[in-house]
Design an enzyme around this catalytic site. Structure first.
Site, PDB file in Angstrom:
ATOM      1  N   ASP A   1      36.543  35.347  67.072  1.00 52.02           N
ATOM      2  CA  ASP A   1      35.187  35.508  66.530  1.00 52.02           C
ATOM      3  C   ASP A   1      34.153  36.014  67.535  1.00 52.02           C
ATOM      4  OD1 ASP A   1      35.768  34.754  63.998  1.00 52.02           O
ATOM      5  OD2 ASP A   1      34.706  32.846  64.023  1.00 52.02           O
TER       6      ASP A   1
ATOM      7  N   CYS B   1      35.607  40.635  42.745  1.00 53.83           N
ATOM      8  CA  CYS B   1      34.826  40.001  43.819  1.00 53.83           C
ATOM      9  C   CYS B   1      33.360  40.433  43.748  1.00 53.83           C
ATOM     10  CB  CYS B   1      35.420  40.327  45.181  1.00 53.83           C
ATOM     11  SG  CYS B   1      35.717  42.079  45.450  1.00 53.83           S
TER      12      CYS B   1
ATOM     13  N   CYS C   1      39.920  36.662  43.714  1.00 52.22           N
ATOM     14  CA  CYS C   1      40.755  37.834  44.044  1.00 52.22           C
ATOM     15  C   CYS C   1      42.196  37.635  43.547  1.00 52.22           C
ATOM     16  CB  CYS C   1      40.741  38.066  45.553  1.00 52.22           C
ATOM     17  SG  CYS C   1      41.770  39.464  46.032  1.00 52.22           S
TER      18      CYS C   1
HETATM   19  S1  SF4 Z   1      41.716  42.988  44.551  1.00 49.16           S
HETATM   20 FE1  SF4 Z   1      40.439  41.378  45.439  1.00 49.16          FE
HETATM   21  S2  SF4 Z   1      39.297  42.418  47.039  1.00 49.16           S
HETATM   22 FE2  SF4 Z   1      40.137  44.013  45.715  1.00 49.16          FE
HETATM   23  S3  SF4 Z   1      38.479  44.429  44.240  1.00 49.16           S
HETATM   24 FE3  SF4 Z   1      39.820  42.878  43.338  1.00 49.16          FE
HETATM   25  S4  SF4 Z   1      38.884  40.906  43.858  1.00 49.16           S
HETATM   26 FE4  SF4 Z   1      38.015  42.460  45.208  1.00 49.16          FE
END
Ligand code: SF4
Ligand code: SF4
Length: 378
Positions: free
Chosen positions: A137, A199, A252
Protein backbone atom coordinates in the site's frame (compact mmCIF):
# COMPACT_ATOMS: atom_id res chain seq x y z
CA UNK A 1 16.34 -11.65 -21.98
CA UNK A 2 17.06 -15.31 -22.77
CA UNK A 3 16.05 -18.04 -20.33
CA UNK A 4 19.62 -18.78 -19.23
CA UNK A 5 20.11 -15.19 -18.16
CA UNK A 6 17.51 -15.56 -15.42
CA UNK A 7 18.95 -16.25 -12.01
CA UNK A 8 15.69 -17.84 -10.84
CA UNK A 9 13.12 -19.51 -13.03
CA UNK A 10 9.39 -18.95 -12.69
CA UNK A 11 8.61 -22.50 -11.53
CA UNK A 12 10.80 -21.89 -8.46
CA UNK A 13 8.81 -18.76 -7.61
CA UNK A 14 5.54 -20.67 -7.90
CA UNK A 15 6.93 -23.39 -5.63
CA UNK A 16 8.02 -20.82 -3.01
CA UNK A 17 4.52 -19.32 -3.05
CA UNK A 18 3.00 -22.70 -2.32
CA UNK A 19 5.44 -23.31 0.53
CA UNK A 20 4.73 -19.92 2.07
CA UNK A 21 0.93 -20.07 1.77
CA UNK A 22 0.70 -17.29 -0.82
CA UNK A 23 -2.50 -17.56 -2.87
CA UNK A 24 -1.29 -15.86 -6.03
CA UNK A 25 2.16 -14.88 -7.26
CA UNK A 26 3.61 -13.50 -10.46
CA UNK A 27 6.72 -11.77 -11.73
CA UNK A 28 7.38 -8.93 -14.15
CA UNK A 29 10.40 -6.89 -15.14
CA UNK A 30 11.22 -3.55 -13.54
CA UNK A 31 10.65 -1.77 -16.87
CA UNK A 32 8.43 1.33 -16.72
CA UNK A 33 4.64 0.90 -16.67
CA UNK A 34 4.18 3.20 -19.64
CA UNK A 35 0.51 2.20 -20.05
CA UNK A 36 -0.39 3.73 -16.70
CA UNK A 37 0.93 7.24 -17.36
CA UNK A 38 -2.10 8.46 -19.30
CA UNK A 39 -4.58 7.01 -16.79
CA UNK A 40 -2.69 8.49 -13.84
CA UNK A 41 -2.53 11.89 -15.53
CA UNK A 42 -6.28 11.85 -16.27
CA UNK A 43 -7.00 10.68 -12.76
CA UNK A 44 -5.03 13.54 -11.24
CA UNK A 45 -6.34 16.20 -13.61
CA UNK A 46 -9.94 15.15 -13.03
CA UNK A 47 -9.45 15.67 -9.28
CA UNK A 48 -10.46 12.09 -8.43
CA UNK A 49 -7.41 11.26 -6.27
CA UNK A 50 -7.89 10.40 -2.61
CA UNK A 51 -4.77 12.15 -1.34
CA UNK A 52 -3.27 8.80 -0.24
CA UNK A 53 -1.48 8.40 -3.60
CA UNK A 54 2.28 8.77 -4.02
CA UNK A 55 2.76 12.38 -5.19
CA UNK A 56 5.42 11.87 -7.93
CA UNK A 57 3.74 10.62 -11.07
CA UNK A 58 6.93 9.53 -12.85
CA UNK A 59 7.99 7.47 -9.83
CA UNK A 60 4.66 5.69 -10.05
CA UNK A 61 5.42 4.80 -13.67
CA UNK A 62 9.13 3.93 -13.52
CA UNK A 63 10.32 1.61 -10.69
CA UNK A 64 14.01 2.43 -11.35
CA UNK A 65 13.52 6.06 -10.33
CA UNK A 66 13.07 4.70 -6.79
CA UNK A 67 15.18 1.52 -7.00
CA UNK A 68 17.96 2.13 -9.61
CA UNK A 69 19.17 -1.51 -9.57
CA UNK A 70 15.71 -3.09 -9.82
CA UNK A 71 15.44 -5.99 -12.26
CA UNK A 72 12.25 -7.77 -11.26
CA UNK A 73 9.03 -7.16 -9.37
CA UNK A 74 7.15 -9.98 -7.68
CA UNK A 75 3.47 -9.37 -6.93
CA UNK A 76 1.68 -11.49 -4.37
CA UNK A 77 -2.02 -11.90 -3.61
CA UNK A 78 -3.47 -13.16 -0.33
CA UNK A 79 -7.17 -14.03 -0.27
CA UNK A 80 -8.93 -12.54 2.75
CA UNK A 81 -12.44 -13.96 2.47
CA UNK A 82 -12.11 -17.19 4.41
CA UNK A 83 -14.72 -19.94 4.73
CA UNK A 84 -15.67 -18.61 8.18
CA UNK A 85 -16.88 -15.42 6.45
CA UNK A 86 -20.04 -17.24 5.35
CA UNK A 87 -21.03 -18.26 8.86
CA UNK A 88 -19.97 -15.02 10.54
CA UNK A 89 -22.90 -13.90 12.68
CA UNK A 90 -23.62 -10.45 13.98
CA UNK A 91 -23.46 -10.60 17.80
CA UNK A 92 -26.30 -9.18 19.93
CA UNK A 93 -26.63 -5.44 20.49
CA UNK A 94 -26.35 -2.33 18.35
CA UNK A 95 -23.75 -3.26 15.79
CA UNK A 96 -21.99 -1.48 12.95
CA UNK A 97 -20.27 -3.20 10.09
CA UNK A 98 -16.71 -3.16 8.83
CA UNK A 99 -15.58 -3.87 5.29
CA UNK A 100 -14.68 -7.56 4.97
CA UNK A 101 -11.00 -6.73 4.51
CA UNK A 102 -10.91 -5.49 8.10
CA UNK A 103 -12.57 -8.52 9.69
CA UNK A 104 -9.29 -10.18 10.54
CA UNK A 105 -5.81 -9.01 11.45
CA UNK A 106 -4.21 -6.02 9.76
CA UNK A 107 -3.20 -7.25 6.30
CA UNK A 108 -0.19 -4.95 6.15
CA UNK A 109 1.60 -7.05 8.77
CA UNK A 110 0.52 -10.36 7.29
CA UNK A 111 1.62 -9.48 3.74
CA UNK A 112 4.83 -7.92 4.97
CA UNK A 113 5.67 -11.15 6.82
CA UNK A 114 5.08 -13.23 3.68
CA UNK A 115 7.17 -10.84 1.58
CA UNK A 116 10.00 -10.89 4.14
CA UNK A 117 10.03 -14.69 4.08
CA UNK A 118 10.00 -14.68 0.29
CA UNK A 119 12.95 -12.30 0.25
CA UNK A 120 14.85 -14.55 2.65
CA UNK A 121 14.24 -17.55 0.38
CA UNK A 122 15.56 -15.64 -2.63
CA UNK A 123 18.76 -14.85 -0.72
CA UNK A 124 19.13 -18.47 0.36
CA UNK A 125 18.61 -19.72 -3.19
CA UNK A 126 21.26 -17.42 -4.61
CA UNK A 127 23.65 -17.66 -1.65
CA UNK A 128 24.44 -13.96 -1.79
CA UNK A 129 22.97 -10.74 -0.42
CA UNK A 130 20.32 -9.33 -2.74
CA UNK A 131 18.48 -6.05 -2.84
CA UNK A 132 14.91 -6.53 -1.66
CA UNK A 133 12.25 -3.84 -1.12
CA UNK A 134 8.79 -4.78 0.09
CA UNK A 135 5.75 -2.59 -0.27
CA UNK A 136 2.17 -3.02 0.85
CA UNK A 137 0.00 0.00 0.00
CA UNK A 138 2.77 2.48 0.70
CA UNK A 139 5.18 2.33 -2.27
CA UNK A 140 5.14 4.53 -5.36
CA UNK A 141 3.99 1.83 -7.79
CA UNK A 142 0.38 1.27 -8.79
CA UNK A 143 -0.29 -2.13 -7.24
CA UNK A 144 -3.07 -2.96 -9.68
CA UNK A 145 -0.85 -2.26 -12.71
CA UNK A 146 1.91 -4.40 -11.21
CA UNK A 147 -0.49 -7.24 -10.41
CA UNK A 148 -1.93 -7.16 -13.93
CA UNK A 149 1.50 -7.28 -15.58
CA UNK A 150 2.59 -10.05 -13.21
CA UNK A 151 -0.38 -12.16 -14.36
CA UNK A 152 -2.11 -12.11 -10.94
CA UNK A 153 -5.46 -10.90 -12.30
CA UNK A 154 -7.26 -8.52 -14.62
CA UNK A 155 -8.66 -5.09 -13.86
CA UNK A 156 -12.45 -4.95 -13.43
CA UNK A 157 -14.58 -1.91 -14.17
CA UNK A 158 -14.95 -1.58 -10.38
CA UNK A 159 -11.19 -0.78 -10.29
CA UNK A 160 -10.36 -4.03 -8.44
CA UNK A 161 -7.93 -6.69 -9.57
CA UNK A 162 -9.98 -9.82 -10.20
CA UNK A 163 -8.15 -13.11 -9.83
CA UNK A 164 -9.26 -16.38 -11.37
CA UNK A 165 -9.20 -18.29 -8.10
CA UNK A 166 -10.37 -15.81 -5.43
CA UNK A 167 -12.09 -13.04 -7.37
CA UNK A 168 -11.24 -9.58 -6.07
CA UNK A 169 -11.19 -10.66 -2.40
CA UNK A 170 -7.42 -10.37 -2.31
CA UNK A 171 -4.77 -8.14 -0.76
CA UNK A 172 -1.85 -7.21 -2.97
CA UNK A 173 1.81 -6.72 -2.09
CA UNK A 174 5.04 -6.30 -4.02
CA UNK A 175 8.67 -7.21 -3.73
CA UNK A 176 11.17 -5.27 -5.86
CA UNK A 177 14.60 -6.84 -6.31
CA UNK A 178 17.84 -6.71 -8.29
CA UNK A 179 17.49 -10.45 -9.00
CA UNK A 180 16.66 -11.38 -12.59
CA UNK A 181 13.62 -13.66 -12.36
CA UNK A 182 11.75 -15.27 -15.23
CA UNK A 183 8.56 -13.18 -15.68
CA UNK A 184 4.97 -14.36 -16.12
CA UNK A 185 2.71 -13.49 -19.00
CA UNK A 186 0.54 -10.45 -18.13
CA UNK A 187 -3.13 -11.07 -17.31
CA UNK A 188 -5.57 -10.57 -20.16
CA UNK A 189 -7.37 -7.25 -20.68
CA UNK A 190 -10.58 -6.70 -18.68
CA UNK A 191 -12.94 -9.68 -18.79
CA UNK A 192 -16.16 -8.05 -17.62
CA UNK A 193 -17.79 -9.45 -20.74
CA UNK A 194 -21.55 -9.00 -20.94
CA UNK A 195 -21.97 -7.96 -17.30
CA UNK A 196 -24.33 -4.94 -17.37
CA UNK A 197 -21.96 -2.81 -15.27
CA UNK A 198 -23.49 -4.03 -12.00
CA UNK A 199 -20.78 -2.38 -9.94
CA UNK A 200 -21.36 1.06 -11.44
CA UNK A 201 -25.11 0.75 -10.93
CA UNK A 202 -24.86 -0.51 -7.34
CA UNK A 203 -22.36 2.04 -6.04
CA UNK A 204 -24.30 3.98 -3.36
CA UNK A 205 -22.54 7.29 -4.04
CA UNK A 206 -21.91 6.97 -7.79
CA UNK A 207 -18.20 7.08 -7.05
CA UNK A 208 -17.51 4.81 -10.03
CA UNK A 209 -17.85 7.74 -12.40
CA UNK A 210 -16.81 5.66 -15.41
CA UNK A 211 -15.60 2.11 -15.92
CA UNK A 212 -12.10 1.84 -14.39
CA UNK A 213 -12.38 5.30 -12.77
CA UNK A 214 -13.27 5.93 -9.11
CA UNK A 215 -13.78 9.43 -7.82
CA UNK A 216 -12.16 8.88 -4.43
CA UNK A 217 -13.80 11.95 -2.94
CA UNK A 218 -17.15 10.16 -3.37
CA UNK A 219 -16.07 6.61 -2.45
CA UNK A 220 -17.18 5.39 0.98
CA UNK A 221 -13.96 3.42 1.33
CA UNK A 222 -12.13 6.74 1.52
CA UNK A 223 -14.84 8.83 3.14
CA UNK A 224 -15.17 6.48 6.12
CA UNK A 225 -11.43 6.99 6.71
CA UNK A 226 -11.34 10.76 6.30
CA UNK A 227 -10.69 13.05 9.26
CA UNK A 228 -12.94 15.91 10.32
CA UNK A 229 -16.64 16.14 9.47
CA UNK A 230 -18.16 13.78 6.93
CA UNK A 231 -19.98 15.84 4.26
CA UNK A 232 -23.68 15.68 5.08
CA UNK A 233 -24.68 14.28 1.67
CA UNK A 234 -22.76 11.04 2.38
CA UNK A 235 -23.87 10.32 5.94
CA UNK A 236 -27.11 8.55 5.04
CA UNK A 237 -25.14 6.48 2.51
CA UNK A 238 -23.02 5.06 5.32
CA UNK A 239 -25.90 2.96 6.61
CA UNK A 240 -24.23 0.90 9.34
CA UNK A 241 -20.81 1.11 7.70
CA UNK A 242 -18.02 2.04 10.06
CA UNK A 243 -15.06 1.44 7.78
CA UNK A 244 -14.84 0.77 4.05
CA UNK A 245 -17.44 -0.45 1.59
CA UNK A 246 -17.82 -3.80 -0.19
CA UNK A 247 -20.77 -3.09 -2.48
CA UNK A 248 -18.96 -3.00 -5.83
CA UNK A 249 -17.28 -6.31 -4.97
CA UNK A 250 -20.36 -8.03 -3.55
CA UNK A 251 -22.41 -7.45 -6.71
CA UNK A 252 -19.65 -8.54 -9.10
CA UNK A 253 -20.56 -11.85 -10.78
CA UNK A 254 -16.86 -12.67 -11.09
CA UNK A 255 -16.75 -12.91 -7.31
CA UNK A 256 -19.34 -15.67 -7.15
CA UNK A 257 -18.23 -19.27 -6.70
CA UNK A 258 -14.60 -18.38 -6.06
CA UNK A 259 -12.37 -20.18 -3.57
CA UNK A 260 -12.00 -19.10 0.02
CA UNK A 261 -8.66 -18.05 1.40
CA UNK A 262 -7.02 -20.10 4.12
CA UNK A 263 -4.81 -17.52 5.83
CA UNK A 264 -5.61 -18.02 9.48
CA UNK A 265 -4.91 -14.38 10.38
CA UNK A 266 -7.87 -13.32 8.22
CA UNK A 267 -10.45 -15.47 9.97
CA UNK A 268 -13.22 -13.11 11.08
CA UNK A 269 -13.07 -11.71 14.57
CA UNK A 270 -16.74 -10.88 15.41
CA UNK A 271 -15.89 -7.69 17.32
CA UNK A 272 -13.82 -6.46 14.36
CA UNK A 273 -16.48 -7.41 11.81
CA UNK A 274 -19.50 -5.98 13.69
CA UNK A 275 -18.29 -3.60 16.41
CA UNK A 276 -20.61 -2.84 19.32
CA UNK A 277 -21.50 0.80 18.66
CA UNK A 278 -22.26 1.84 22.24
CA UNK A 279 -19.11 0.19 23.54
CA UNK A 280 -17.10 1.90 20.80
CA UNK A 281 -18.35 5.30 21.96
CA UNK A 282 -17.07 4.61 25.47
CA UNK A 283 -13.49 3.71 24.52
CA UNK A 284 -10.58 6.01 25.33
CA UNK A 285 -7.80 6.22 22.75
CA UNK A 286 -5.77 3.79 24.81
CA UNK A 287 -8.61 1.30 25.14
CA UNK A 288 -9.35 1.61 21.41
CA UNK A 289 -5.73 0.80 20.57
CA UNK A 290 -5.86 -2.18 22.91
CA UNK A 291 -9.14 -3.58 21.50
CA UNK A 292 -8.74 -2.74 17.80
CA UNK A 293 -4.97 -2.33 17.53
CA UNK A 294 -4.42 -5.39 15.33
CA UNK A 295 -7.25 -4.49 12.92
CA UNK A 296 -6.59 -2.79 9.57
CA UNK A 297 -9.16 -0.19 10.63
CA UNK A 298 -7.22 0.99 13.68
CA UNK A 299 -4.67 3.30 12.09
CA UNK A 300 -6.86 6.42 12.11
CA UNK A 301 -7.47 6.05 15.83
CA UNK A 302 -10.64 6.15 17.94
CA UNK A 303 -12.09 9.49 16.85
CA UNK A 304 -12.82 8.60 13.21
CA UNK A 305 -14.40 5.29 14.19
CA UNK A 306 -16.47 6.93 16.95
CA UNK A 307 -17.69 9.64 14.55
CA UNK A 308 -18.74 6.88 12.13
CA UNK A 309 -20.47 5.00 14.95
CA UNK A 310 -22.54 8.12 15.70
CA UNK A 311 -23.50 8.36 12.01
CA UNK A 312 -24.50 4.67 12.05
CA UNK A 313 -26.66 5.19 15.17
CA UNK A 314 -28.33 8.15 13.45
CA UNK A 315 -29.03 6.06 10.36
CA UNK A 316 -30.43 3.28 12.53
CA UNK A 317 -32.75 5.78 14.31
CA UNK A 318 -31.75 4.17 17.61
CA UNK A 319 -33.72 5.81 20.42
CA UNK A 320 -31.86 3.82 23.11
CA UNK A 321 -28.69 5.67 22.04
CA UNK A 322 -30.18 9.12 22.83
CA UNK A 323 -28.96 9.46 26.48
CA UNK A 324 -25.36 8.64 25.54
CA UNK A 325 -25.49 10.91 22.48
CA UNK A 326 -26.81 13.80 24.58
CA UNK A 327 -23.89 13.28 26.94
CA UNK A 328 -21.43 13.42 24.03
CA UNK A 329 -23.14 16.54 22.68
CA UNK A 330 -22.70 18.31 26.01
CA UNK A 331 -19.37 16.96 27.24
CA UNK A 332 -17.14 15.65 24.46
CA UNK A 333 -14.03 17.73 23.78
CA UNK A 334 -13.91 16.93 20.07
CA UNK A 335 -15.89 19.22 17.73
CA UNK A 336 -16.42 16.46 15.10
CA UNK A 337 -18.05 14.31 17.77
CA UNK A 338 -20.28 17.11 19.13
CA UNK A 339 -21.34 18.28 15.68
CA UNK A 340 -21.98 14.80 14.27
CA UNK A 341 -23.94 13.94 17.40
CA UNK A 342 -26.27 16.89 16.77
CA UNK A 343 -26.91 15.49 13.26
CA UNK A 344 -27.61 11.99 14.63
CA UNK A 345 -30.01 13.28 17.31
CA UNK A 346 -32.01 15.10 14.68
CA UNK A 347 -32.22 11.87 12.66
CA UNK A 348 -33.32 9.82 15.67
CA UNK A 349 -35.84 12.09 17.37
CA UNK A 350 -35.74 15.81 16.55
CA UNK A 351 -38.67 16.71 18.79
CA UNK A 352 -37.28 15.06 21.92
CA UNK A 353 -33.76 16.44 21.46
CA UNK A 354 -34.30 19.91 19.96
CA UNK A 355 -34.04 21.81 23.25
CA UNK A 356 -30.81 20.09 24.30
CA UNK A 357 -29.25 20.70 20.89
CA UNK A 358 -30.31 24.34 21.01
CA UNK A 359 -28.63 24.80 24.39
CA UNK A 360 -25.48 23.14 23.04
CA UNK A 361 -25.64 25.46 20.03
CA UNK A 362 -25.68 28.52 22.28
CA UNK A 363 -22.57 27.32 24.12
CA UNK A 364 -20.67 26.01 21.06
CA UNK A 365 -17.53 27.91 19.99
CA UNK A 366 -16.29 25.76 17.12
CA UNK A 367 -17.69 27.13 13.82
CA UNK A 368 -18.30 23.79 12.06
CA UNK A 369 -19.79 22.11 15.13
CA UNK A 370 -22.00 25.18 15.64
CA UNK A 371 -23.15 24.97 12.02
CA UNK A 372 -24.11 21.32 12.52
CA UNK A 373 -26.15 22.23 15.61
CA UNK A 374 -27.86 25.05 13.78
CA UNK A 375 -28.88 22.59 11.08
CA UNK A 376 -30.20 20.26 13.76
CA UNK A 377 -32.45 22.96 15.30
CA UNK A 378 -33.83 24.81 12.28
S1 SF4 B 1 -17.90 -8.02 -14.04
FE1 SF4 B 1 -17.67 -7.07 -12.02
S2 SF4 B 1 -16.20 -5.44 -12.35
FE2 SF4 B 1 -16.94 -6.05 -14.37
S3 SF4 B 1 -18.64 -4.62 -14.79
FE3 SF4 B 1 -19.51 -6.45 -13.84
S4 SF4 B 1 -19.63 -5.99 -11.65
FE4 SF4 B 1 -18.22 -4.53 -12.58
S1 SF4 C 1 -16.26 0.90 -2.50
FE1 SF4 C 1 -18.46 1.44 -2.34
S2 SF4 C 1 -18.53 3.67 -2.60
FE2 SF4 C 1 -16.51 2.98 -3.34
S3 SF4 C 1 -16.76 2.65 -5.53
FE3 SF4 C 1 -17.19 0.66 -4.55
S4 SF4 C 1 -19.40 0.66 -4.19
FE4 SF4 C 1 -18.82 2.76 -4.63
Amino acid sequence: MTAERYEIDNATIQRLAEELGIDGIGVTTADPFEDTREHLTNYRESGHESGFEHPELEERVDPRLTWPNAQSIIAIALAYRTEQYVGAKKPEGLRGQMSVYAWGMDYHHVLKQKLDLLGQRLQELLGRPVEIYNTVDTGPLVDRAVAQRCGIGWLGKNCSIITESHGSWVFLGQLVTDVRIEPNEPSPPPQCGDCPDLCLKACPTKALVNPFMTDSSKCLSYITQMKGFVPEEYRAKFGRRLWGCDTCQVVCPKNKDVSFGTTIEFHPEPEYAFPDLMRLLDLSNKQFRREYGTSAAAWRGAKVMQRNAIIALGNMRETQAIPRLLQLLQEDERPEIRGTTAWALKKIDPDATREAVFQAYEREQHPEAKQEMLWAVP
